[in-house]
Enzyme design. Sequence first.
Site, PDB file in Angstrom:
ATOM      1  N   THR A  18       0.829  -1.204   0.000  1.00 40.62           N
ATOM      2  CA  THR A  18       0.000   0.000   0.000  1.00 40.62           C
ATOM      3  C   THR A  18       0.869   1.262   0.000  1.00 40.62           C
ATOM      4  OG1 THR A  18      -1.564  -1.247   1.366  1.00 40.62           O
ATOM      5  CG2 THR A  18      -1.949   1.113   1.173  1.00 40.62           C
ATOM      6  N   ARG A  22       7.878  -2.785   2.693  1.00 40.40           N
ATOM      7  CA  ARG A  22       8.040  -2.917   4.146  1.00 40.40           C
ATOM      8  C   ARG A  22       8.387  -4.344   4.502  1.00 40.40           C
ATOM      9  NH1 ARG A  22       3.186   0.920   6.547  1.00 40.40           N
ATOM     10  NH2 ARG A  22       3.726   2.657   5.165  1.00 40.40           N
ATOM     11  N   HIS A 114       3.477   3.392  10.680  1.00 37.88           N
ATOM     12  CA  HIS A 114       2.886   3.065  11.981  1.00 37.88           C
ATOM     13  C   HIS A 114       3.346   1.691  12.484  1.00 37.88           C
ATOM     14  CE1 HIS A 114       0.578   1.444   8.727  1.00 37.88           C
ATOM     15  NE2 HIS A 114       0.094   0.530   9.537  1.00 37.88           N
ATOM     16  N   LYS A 126      10.308   3.912   0.518  1.00 37.67           N
ATOM     17  CA  LYS A 126       9.262   4.350  -0.400  1.00 37.67           C
ATOM     18  C   LYS A 126       9.820   5.395  -1.345  1.00 37.67           C
ATOM     19  CE  LYS A 126       5.824   6.935   1.126  1.00 37.67           C
ATOM     20  NZ  LYS A 126       4.543   7.400   1.615  1.00 37.67           N
ATOM     21  N   ASP A 281       2.666  11.233   9.245  1.00 28.72           N
ATOM     22  CA  ASP A 281       1.617  11.545   8.274  1.00 28.72           C
ATOM     23  C   ASP A 281       0.208  11.224   8.776  1.00 28.72           C
ATOM     24  OD1 ASP A 281       1.976   8.825   8.112  1.00 28.72           O
ATOM     25  OD2 ASP A 281       2.199   8.748   5.926  1.00 28.72           O
ATOM     26  N   GLU A 364      -9.828   6.686   6.359  1.00 28.14           N
ATOM     27  CA  GLU A 364     -10.301   6.326   7.698  1.00 28.14           C
ATOM     28  C   GLU A 364      -9.151   5.937   8.619  1.00 28.14           C
ATOM     29  OE1 GLU A 364      -9.654   3.030   8.611  1.00 28.14           O
ATOM     30  OE2 GLU A 364      -8.831   2.800   6.599  1.00 28.14           O
ATOM     31  N   SER A 365      -8.002   5.605   8.049  1.00 29.11           N
ATOM     32  CA  SER A 365      -6.864   5.136   8.836  1.00 29.11           C
ATOM     33  C   SER A 365      -6.061   6.293   9.413  1.00 29.11           C
ATOM     34  CB  SER A 365      -5.980   4.267   7.953  1.00 29.11           C
ATOM     35  OG  SER A 365      -5.622   4.972   6.765  1.00 29.11           O
ATOM     36  N   LYS A 376      -0.331  12.482   3.139  1.00 22.80           N
ATOM     37  CA  LYS A 376      -1.156  12.893   4.257  1.00 22.80           C
ATOM     38  C   LYS A 376      -0.256  13.569   5.281  1.00 22.80           C
ATOM     39  CE  LYS A 376      -1.272   8.143   6.126  1.00 22.80           C
ATOM     40  NZ  LYS A 376      -0.881   7.213   5.054  1.00 22.80           N
ATOM     41  N   ARG A 496      -9.127  -6.456   7.335  1.00 17.94           N
ATOM     42  CA  ARG A 496      -9.784  -5.262   7.859  1.00 17.94           C
ATOM     43  C   ARG A 496     -11.245  -5.305   7.434  1.00 17.94           C
ATOM     44  NH1 ARG A 496      -5.308  -2.656   9.576  1.00 17.94           N
ATOM     45  NH2 ARG A 496      -3.585  -2.207   8.151  1.00 17.94           N
TER      46      ARG A 496
HETATM   47  C1  VG1 Z   1      -2.866   1.194   5.818  1.00 19.33           C
HETATM   48  C2  VG1 Z   1      -4.117   2.037   5.777  1.00 19.33           C
HETATM   49  C3  VG1 Z   1      -4.116   2.927   4.554  1.00 19.33           C
HETATM   50  C4  VG1 Z   1      -2.841   3.783   4.569  1.00 19.33           C
HETATM   51  C5  VG1 Z   1      -1.621   2.897   4.666  1.00 19.33           C
HETATM   52  C6  VG1 Z   1      -0.345   3.685   4.800  1.00 19.33           C
HETATM   53  O1  VG1 Z   1      -2.820   0.343   4.691  1.00 19.33           O
HETATM   54  O2  VG1 Z   1      -5.268   1.221   5.784  1.00 19.33           O
HETATM   55  O3  VG1 Z   1      -5.266   3.726   4.557  1.00 19.33           O
HETATM   56  O4  VG1 Z   1      -2.761   4.548   3.395  1.00 19.33           O
HETATM   57  O5  VG1 Z   1      -1.723   2.050   5.800  1.00 19.33           O
HETATM   58  O6  VG1 Z   1      -0.372   4.469   5.961  1.00 19.33           O
HETATM   59  P1  VG1 Z   1      -3.271  -1.195   4.756  1.00 19.33           P
HETATM   60  O7  VG1 Z   1      -2.979  -1.735   3.381  1.00 19.33           O
HETATM   61  O8  VG1 Z   1      -2.466  -1.842   5.842  1.00 19.33           O
HETATM   62  O9  VG1 Z   1      -4.712  -1.196   5.094  1.00 19.33           O
HETATM   63  V1  VG1 Z   1       1.042   4.894   6.772  1.00 19.33           V
HETATM   64  O10 VG1 Z   1       0.800   6.011   7.844  1.00 19.33           O
HETATM   65  O11 VG1 Z   1       2.018   4.007   6.127  1.00 19.33           O
HETATM   66  O12 VG1 Z   1       1.904   5.843   5.784  1.00 19.33           O
HETATM   67 CO    CO Z   2       2.513   6.965   8.372  1.00 18.45          CO
END
Ligand code: VG1
Ligand code: CO
Length: 542
Positions: A18, A22, A114, A126, A281, A364-365, A376, A496
């Site tokens: 996404t 990682r 996170h 990234k 972010d 939503e995250s 973000k 999820r």
């Molecule tokens: C999660 C969230 C998604 C967000 C992504 C990166 O992805 O659901 O909304 O864009 O993390 O956020 P996933 O595929 O685990 O649902 V973060 O703060 O990496 O930059």
């Molecule tokens: Co982040």
Amino acid sequence: METESVATSPFDDQRPGTSGLRKKVAVFRQPHYLENFLQSLFHVVKPKPGAMLVVGGDGRYHNLAAAQTILKMAAANGYGRIVIGRGGILSTPAASNLIRKRAASGGIILSASHNPGGPHGDFGVKYNAANGGPAPEDITEAVFRRSREQDRYRIARFDDLDLDSAGEHRLDGMIVEVVDPVDDYAALMESLFDFDLIRDWLKKGARIRFDAMSAVTGPYAREILEHRLGAPAGTVVNGEPLPDFGGHHPDPNLVHAHALVEEMYSADAPALGAASDGDGDRNMIMGAHFYVTPSDSLAVLAANAHRVPGYRDGLKGVARSLPTSRATDRAAAALGISAYETPTGWKFFGNLLDAGKITLCGEESFGTGSDHIREKDGLWAVLFWLNIVAARGESVEAIVRGHWAKHGRDYYTRHDYEEIDTAVARDLVDTLRDRLPTLSGEEVAGRRIESAEDFRYVDPIDGSVAEHQGIKVLLSGGGRIVFRLSGTGTSGATLRVYIERFEADPAKHDSDTQEALAGLIAAADALGGIKERLGVAPSAIT
Ligand code: VG1
Ligand code: CO
């Protein structure tokens, strides 16, 4: 400059998810692992000789070592100038800003966001393009294809550079410019928000708390909230970035930011509480004794944007990811602007932002942002809220309740099943997908299924298509359930399940969220056969 071509063997697991590649730190520390990925990246993006690259990370374990490797490989691959944050540090939004401000060809962000850090935690890489945003899928997929045949990489041989103080290192053929990680970002925030107004509001005694979760936003929040806005010292807690984030998940939600949650529900709670994630972010916003869902937050920001200097002229449009609640669509309709629905992941907002179709967007995250950068932005969201609260002179709770009274409330929850068996998780989603053609009209837990689809996104700007972005089910009574698998985890799979229901009647806006959604939660379970297949309760409810 002395460069070397090193023979390696390809890796087969370097597909970005996404948001970047990682993996566990141990995976990244394998000989040649990072190098192979970087060489595949440089092969695809083909920097013009002398091109500029921005580099920085969230300070997690392995950040500095990886940054030194990037410098050496960038030098051997033709870059002419590297702009890097002091200590190898840049928050993700600050990196996006620098790429844009300096007109760099792109940037590399070192973060697993996170996800937990430390030697046994996660690491990530990234690539962001010249617009400052995460590379679109055609680039990440091309990098992945290349990585499966990458058997050589080029690296320059020079001693590790001192990145601890700002200034320039002139190498043969390349300049490494070490910059203050906070300066440009703080200036951008001052250009968007009414700092005088917020300063006055704080001076009158309003208290706030910002929990940096021992991650990258500490120095940014101290500079902006405490130094420039005059909030008292101690407003920012956990403000020292640590390589292992103090052993915590640097994830600002009700589960992982529980210290903030306790403070915000205490007798003497501050007026506003907020937290951000590993790379700065994400944001969580709370009022005294009140939690703002990220979906509501986006809708409220849209409805109040005209009160903020940077958005005074109105919004061009808004966008939200599929699983984000439809509250933003209602706010947009009231403003008479377009609302777009995109797949999960910030990269899907890039084209809409670049084309001037949207000004605000969110997920939503705990992700919210605007066209000021192409990521973000956690602190930006906090400042936006502070600006609105100060301008309206109302509490966070009053503002959200007022919003519900006007537009209706979207009860919203997300149930995560983390680190479950990958095969079981895939089978659950595949089975649902197979049943899609016949689901409409069926009854589940007493509700009628009105429509069911496998979300497919056609980018309105360049026509690119993203398939299988989540199973979306609409139910009678205004309910919606979305199922998808996470693309950011590093062990097992994470399912999820996103559940929401619209409630127009203000007399019914006071229920507990899990109770208000109990019927739909049961429907989600019946649809997916979740309990039966997984045998566990959700590991996180937000
Ligand atoms: C999660 C969230 C998604 C967000 C992504 C990166 O992805 O659901 O909304 O864009 O993390 O956020 P996933 O595929 O685990 O649902 V973060 O703060 O990496 O930059
Ligand atoms: Co982040």
